[in-house]
Design an enzyme around this catalytic site. Structure first.
Site, short mmCIF file in Angstrom:
data_model
loop_
_atom_site.label_atom_id
_atom_site.label_comp_id
_atom_site.label_asym_id
_atom_site.label_seq_id
_atom_site.Cartn_x
_atom_site.Cartn_y
_atom_site.Cartn_z
N LYS A 204 7.20 -1.13 6.81
CA LYS A 204 7.20 0.10 6.01
C LYS A 204 8.54 0.31 5.33
O LYS A 204 9.60 0.07 5.90
CB LYS A 204 6.82 1.30 6.86
CG LYS A 204 7.71 1.56 8.06
CD LYS A 204 7.16 2.76 8.83
CE LYS A 204 7.74 2.81 10.22
NZ LYS A 204 7.05 3.81 11.06
N GLU B 145 0.85 -1.20 0.00
CA GLU B 145 0.00 0.00 0.00
C GLU B 145 0.88 1.24 0.00
O GLU B 145 1.93 1.25 0.63
CB GLU B 145 -0.90 0.02 1.24
CG GLU B 145 -1.88 -1.15 1.29
CD GLU B 145 -2.64 -1.19 2.61
OE1 GLU B 145 -2.42 -0.29 3.46
OE2 GLU B 145 -3.43 -2.13 2.80
N ARG C 243 -4.09 9.28 16.51
CA ARG C 243 -3.28 8.13 16.88
C ARG C 243 -3.23 7.90 18.39
O ARG C 243 -3.13 6.78 18.86
CB ARG C 243 -1.88 8.41 16.34
CG ARG C 243 -0.87 7.41 16.56
CD ARG C 243 0.47 8.13 16.39
NE ARG C 243 1.54 7.21 16.65
CZ ARG C 243 2.19 6.55 15.71
NH1 ARG C 243 1.89 6.73 14.46
NH2 ARG C 243 3.14 5.72 16.02
N ARG D 282 -2.33 9.82 11.08
CA ARG D 282 -3.12 8.60 11.26
C ARG D 282 -4.45 8.95 11.91
O ARG D 282 -4.48 9.74 12.87
CB ARG D 282 -2.34 7.64 12.15
CG ARG D 282 -2.91 6.24 12.23
CD ARG D 282 -2.60 5.48 10.95
NE ARG D 282 -3.09 4.11 11.01
CZ ARG D 282 -2.36 3.09 11.46
NH1 ARG D 282 -1.14 3.28 11.91
NH2 ARG D 282 -2.87 1.86 11.46
N LYS E 61 2.30 4.58 1.24
CA LYS E 61 2.40 5.17 2.58
C LYS E 61 2.22 6.68 2.44
O LYS E 61 3.08 7.36 1.88
CB LYS E 61 3.75 4.85 3.21
CG LYS E 61 3.86 5.33 4.63
CD LYS E 61 5.19 4.98 5.25
CE LYS E 61 5.16 5.21 6.75
NZ LYS E 61 4.69 6.55 7.12
N ARG F 170 3.30 -3.25 17.14
CA ARG F 170 4.16 -3.04 15.99
C ARG F 170 4.70 -4.40 15.58
O ARG F 170 5.83 -4.75 15.86
CB ARG F 170 5.30 -2.10 16.38
CG ARG F 170 6.08 -1.53 15.20
CD ARG F 170 7.24 -0.70 15.69
NE ARG F 170 6.82 0.44 16.45
CZ ARG F 170 6.43 1.59 15.91
NH1 ARG F 170 6.41 1.72 14.60
NH2 ARG F 170 6.05 2.59 16.66
N GLU G 280 -5.56 7.59 6.90
CA GLU G 280 -4.64 8.71 7.05
C GLU G 280 -5.33 9.99 6.59
O GLU G 280 -5.88 10.04 5.49
CB GLU G 280 -3.39 8.42 6.19
CG GLU G 280 -2.22 9.30 6.44
CD GLU G 280 -1.25 8.77 7.49
OE1 GLU G 280 -1.48 7.66 8.04
OE2 GLU G 280 -0.26 9.48 7.78
#
Length: 644
Positions: A511, A321, A343, A328, A323, A505, A371
């Site tokens: 990423k 995807e 976030r 966020r 970024k 995470r 986002e």
DNA sequence: GTTACACTTGGTC
DNA sequence: ATCGGACGAATTCGG
DNA sequence: CCGAATTCGTCCGATGACCAAGTGTAAC
């Protein structure tokens, strides 16, 4: 509060996580519900639960003022104490211990405060041996050099040993035993945890900084030095006892004999550790489920070095995807009720009314992850534009027109549409009542969630994140380049089989960002670090050569960085800079402009902060360049070219 | 009294 | 955001 | 096959630049 502080000291006294968890678990088990709630919240280093939007509004300056008053010392004393430990909590402890010693010496029992004259303006430069730097050097305080740091000034000799106080342990309270006698606020055990939190709440309500300081002084007066130390630590958001969310969850699980997974799951849905701890004790963890209008922590991605590493880790089915460089946001919707959460779980609906309006018209209910971006006619604007919208609680028409916002959706956390969810997945509730059709999708594979997401018709301003399916590292690289050419930061590559794990995470999302650019810069100033970096010169201000006509040879600052060097390198550089300091200015020192470092950064942006007129986003020391002379450093025009 | 600016705080990446 | 360091669990290596 | 060494996952702490809001103070 005293027992809490003693336990925190215990936890700080060991680096072994298993021991931290054990000590904390034993402590938590013995608490009543009200104390347990607060104890857990404080252990996250905050005065209120994460989901609670309140802030006490006492930063470095307010703490400094309050502690100086409570400790009966003049302005500047806190700064001086801070310079000895680089920790506001410890500085508080030190000053209060000294105050108590003075009282004992005077033979006072407990008693009222001594009046000292009105404080002089903080920040006035105090001359004297160790210039404390007063209020200017707190964490987060802007203390950057502004003017040209050009020529070497008069060569002041660096002074002798400063690194002396290394071995001081965290102050411990355990040895003291009950010491109710000397309590300034009167006899007794001091305030309970809920009382301390109530005092924080009063500080919030007081609103005006002066009134907040008054309340804080009153609170500190009721505490012993150790308790005061931790109150200050909680207020400054930095416990520094080697324990945060993760280990706290383990401690809660251990305290009440619940599986860690259950505690974690409850935390994902709750955002309030205290509540989860109480549920854990009562074996009601299952009750903490996702609910509409109660935000979940967003799932996070781990950084990856390059495409090959990602292909290696995730294997053939790769979902890449774009970024996007925005903020966020989690969108909750039920009927015409729409809320947007940031976030950190704060409600930012009011900041993005056009997005909320667009969402309102949609025929689905549920929770989306995505986002927020600055978007103009489908074109994505750079993050700098979006920044004008951030923190603007009620943007006016001009702002809304100048920086229109949009929302890119890339995941569905709960939805009203699609096939029935598995039987064991229960419906979302709103304020306790069950809404029939909205189901959490957390446990479903990404591929499934994406299918449902794609079935939604989306209005203007809300668009679906771009997704591609590269099959190899080569294709991944191509997708990355394409994303960059669309103006995006890079890619987030995901395992289509993975579930949505809030707040974690994991390695299911990786990423990939652009390799950082670098510049060779000259270190012109250094600073003492904070916390455990206390005692070393760990923070470097660096500059490039000015090559504008008439200013050739001057050095102009472009940024500051602290990280990238190992502890060993920092220690070495500390020794070198100690010996090559030109001038001390509080915590900041000018040093001989001879050390060249290679600085890596995300991008260069125009800035009023540095003399060069430019600043770096995410600067980091890539490596030392002992082989380079300052005359070989990069030039201002090179920086300008990068800013483009 | 009104306005302009500085400082502090908190929150985004 | 980013990075280095530390701990502990999982995995591999050496005998 | 077992214990030692190494790797991996995850957490923690320290720190950058920017921007807006709210108070407080200085200037008019």
């Amino acid at each position: 509060m005293r027992r809490w502080a003693e336990t925190a000291s215990d936890v700080a006294a060991t680096t072994r996580t298993s021991e931290k968890v054990a000590r904390l678990g034993a402590y938590l088990r013995a608490l009543d519900d009200a104390s347990l709630r607060v104890a857990c919240v404080f252990l996250t280093g905050r005065p209120f639960p994460a989901s609670d939007p309140r802030t006490v509004g006492t930063g470095w300056a307010a703490v400094q003022a309050a502690v100086e008053r409570a400790a009966e010392v003049g302005p500047g004393a806190f700064g001086a104490a801070y310079d000895r430990s680089s920790d506001p909590g410890r500085a508080t402890h030190e000053l209060l211990v000294q105050r108590d010693a003075r009282r004992v010496a005077r033979g006072e029992g407990g008693g009222g405060g001594v009046e000292h004259g009105p404080r002089a303006r903080a920040g006035g430069l105090e001359a004297g041996g160790i210039e404390p730097g007063g209020g200017v050097a707190g964490p987060g305080a802007d203390n950057q050099p502004r003017g040209g740091v050009a020529g070497p000034g008069a060569g002041n000799q660096p002074r002798g040993a400063d690194a002396g106080s290394e071995a001081d342990n965290q102050p411990r309270g355990a040895d003291a035993g009950p010491e109710a006698d000397n309590q300034p606020g009167g006899p007794g055990p001091g305030p309970t945890l809920p009382e301390v939190q109530a005092a924080f709440a009063e500080m919030v309500a007081a609103r005006r900084p002066a009134a907040r300081i008054d309340r804080l002084v009153a609170l500190l007066d009721r505490l012993d030095p150790l308790g005061a130390m931790y109150v200050v630590k909680v207020l400054s958001g930095d416990l520094r006892i080697g324990l945060r969310g993760g280990l706290l969850e383990a401690a809660i699980a251990a305290a009440f004999g619940r599986p860690l997974e259950d505690v974690q799951r409850a935390m994902m849905a709750s955002g309030d550790v205290g509540e989860v701890a109480v549920l854990a004790r009562e074996d009601r963890l299952a009750e903490a489920r996702p609910a509409l209008f109660r935000p979940l922590l967003p799932m996070l991605a781990s950084p990856a070095g390059d495409a090959a590493e990602i292909a290696d880790r995730l294997g053939p089915p790769l979902w890449a995807e774009d970024k996007y460089d925005g903020i966020r946001a989690q969108l909750h919707k039920l009927g015409s009720d729409v809320r947007i959460f940031s976030r950190d779980l704060h409600d930012i609906t009011g900041q993005f009314p056009e997005v909320a309006d667009a969402a309102r018209a949609m025929p689905w209910d549920g929770i989306l992850d995505g986002e927020l971006l600055a978007m103009e006619e489908g074109r994505i604007l750079p993050f700098a534009r979006l920044q004008n919208r951030l923190g603007r609680t009620a943007p006016g028409p001009e702002v809304l027109a100048a920086v229109p916002a949009g929302y890119v959706v890339f995941d569905a956390i709960a939805l009203s549409e699609g096939e029935p969810a598995p039987r064991d997945v229960r419906s979302l509730s709103v304020a306790g009542s069950v809404s029939r059709e909205v189901r959490p999708l957390l446990g479903l594979p990404l591929a499934e969630r994406r299918t449902r997401l794609e079935s939604l018709a989306l209005p203007d301003r809300i668009i679906l994140g771009r997704l591609e399916h590269p099959v190899s590292a080569v294709e991944l690289d191509a997708a990355f380049d394409a994303a960059r050419s669309r103006g995006n930061e890079g890619l987030v590559v995901k395992d289509p089989a993975s579930g949505y794990t809030p707040g974690r995470r994991g390695l299911a999302w990786l990423k990939l960002k652009k390799a950082l650019a670098t510049l060779d810069c000259v270190v012109v100033g250094v600073e003492v670090g904070h916390g455990k970096r206390h005692g070393v010169l760990s923070d470097y201000t660096f500059a490039v050569r000015d090559d504008r006509p008439g200013r050739e040879g001057q050095l102009v600052t472009v940024g500051k960085a602290y990280s990238g060097l190992t502890d060993r390198e920092i220690a070495e550089m500390t020794r070198w800079f100690e010996a090559h300091t030109l001038r001390r200015m509080g915590r900041y020192r000018l040093v001989e402009p001879t050390v060249v470092v290679e600085v890596a950064f995300d991008r260069v942006q125009p800035s009023a902060r540095h003399a060069s007129g430019f600043a770096m986003r995410f600067p980091r020391i890539a490596r030392l360049r002992p082989d380079k002379q300052p005359s070989e450093a990069d030039s201002l025009s090179a920086v300008a070219a990068l800013a483009r």
